[in-house]
Design an enzyme around this catalytic site. Sequence first.
Site: not given
Length: 711
Positions: A627, A645
């Site tokens: 990320r 997520n």
Amino acid sequence: MTQIVENLNAKQSPSFSLDNLLKSDLFERENSYLDSKYFGMKGEINQLLITETAKDMGMQVDYYSKDLYKITYQGKYVLFCGNSALVSEAYRACAQQKHLTKDLLARNGIPVAAGRVFDDIKAATDYFSTLHYPVVIKPVTGSHGRGITTGITSVDALQDAWKTASAKSNKIIIERHISGCDLRVNVIGGCAVSACLRIAPNVIGDGTHNINELISEKKNNKSKRNPKYRVDSEYILRTELLDVNGISREYVPAEGERIWLAGVANISAGGESIQLLDRLDTEVIQVAERAANAFPGIYYVGVDIIVPDNSSETASSPYVIEVNTNSATSTPVFPDFGKPIDLPRLLLEYLFSASGPARTIQHAEKGQYCPELHPIRLAAPWNYPFYTPRFRNRQNALISLAAYKYDLKPYNISTSISGIVYGDKHVLFHQSTPDVVPQVARRACLNRVLRNKRLNEAGINTSLTSSTHDPGKVPSRLRKFRALTIGGQVVAALERGIEPIRNYESNNIETHQQRFGEFFRDVSEILHADFASIATQSVEALFNPLIAGVDIVAEDISRPLPSQYWMVSQITCSPSLDWHYFPTYGVGRDVASALLLQLFPKLEQTIVQLQHWRIRVKGKVQGIGYRKWVQRSAFSKGIVGKVLNRPDKSVEIWAQGSHTALAALLDQCAYGPHEKPSFDIDLEPLPITEYQGFRVDRSSSAAHPGTSLKE
């Protein structure tokens, strides 16, 4: 010049190999130039050939410095730096680094030798151990064959060659050694005009003299018969093959026995030249012209090519080894063997032809300056909400960011060389310098004596002066400023080296001190038109580069010139764009966008349609820093949105930006931070929405992003 190319339709003979050429009629008689006027002339021979030919053609030659000069003819002029005419600074920088040259050639589908760049001998040795062919070791920068070793087949030889190359550069190229004919093909305006076979240093025995004596005799004969050797006291400098083959310098070769002295064929290292353009295969000519066309900012190019020995069944296409932006003119004019080519005349005829690049004399070249443009056109404020320090010092990252903003496709060749594609047009950048900026402008900016002379002639102060104040009373409070000009107008201005300002909102002082070593304050809005005019006139006096940073010392840049002391202290045509994006105090300026608008004027009428994508990435994607990596990648492309997520171990990205930016992000997402194709991608278009920046969220259990798009 056209006629030369039209006569090259015959295919080269199947016997085109070095051994067969050495036995051909080309070597029956060595050329002699005893009556050449250049024996008695002072100066660098390659440059002399251009300037003297220009005078013979009725052209005017004016010198700015030893190797910077202007040739004028019928109201037009061409600026030269050495042998180079109007060479693009960006392409020159690319050609100067051999590995970048290979990259640019390969991008254009031109065959190059396989190889890699190393800065560590252990890694280089490990790579060499996986190869099953001889290699060449060369420094990434340099000329005249210095630091190059060929035909390496052992680790010991590799380590010796590494020491030789590392004395010239800290980065070393290891590439496949290709045996064959070593050619220098000179291309003018995209058209091949000469081709010289280069033979490595050698002597031929007479049964009486030893190798040392043969070298001395050959050197003396060359300097007497050929003016290109007249000042080269180091001719036949390379003799390393004697040691490799265990041959003593006292050895007396038999009559007709050829002893090779070195593995490189550069003329400056003792090689010999044979002009044989009319005997080359059209494929070789076409490869040379394609290689030259890969460097469109250079009108006169020397292309080094290896033609593999085609006397064997394994012969292959020619390979381009290097591209030279300052190719010697003396080699085709004074070849050791073969028909001479008057290359300087062909070059000047092309430059001043109706379709040539010679420029019309105007403005600064007449001692006048352009009055049409207002001196100030400020770049738009820059309020990019997700700045990252990882790329702030990289000029190409800021240019790429601006390119994505306008839905253009950027690409990187190295950390200093980048490019942008707009339709069928490519622009190459060396840091912040686009390919339209000539090398001569950079040289003029760097040469203090020439710079000050040109500025003084234009009426611009290069020492502290005031028209209304006593010259003996220079004020103690003087300040430093930087005016950034693009296309003849000031787009941003800074005060440099300031002290921290109390009660003034800063943009992270600690970061600035760490990154830049000094503080900056944006003063674009208070810049007086007098100083803006001084900045634009200074740039025009130094051959008018499209972009330049003008450093000014003055009391107050918001006041008119006559009321204070001032001077122009420095000019650079490769200014730091990041100074203007990230000032310590004041507004940042989107100067890279201003540069692109100057390069591609149609962009001002272009409305970029934003797109919004939901990207689902599946695989072992969590717990690897994915990320954060996505966020950094989005920052570099001007994309807004978020990444999070999902409970099913996937990662979901909501991204909004130009189509080109989103497509580049999508391509990268399949590879991830480790650049390996590891992940599956699902894509879903979404309606346009509003975001502030690009953030990393921990996780989400939402069934679909459509219910919570508002940021």
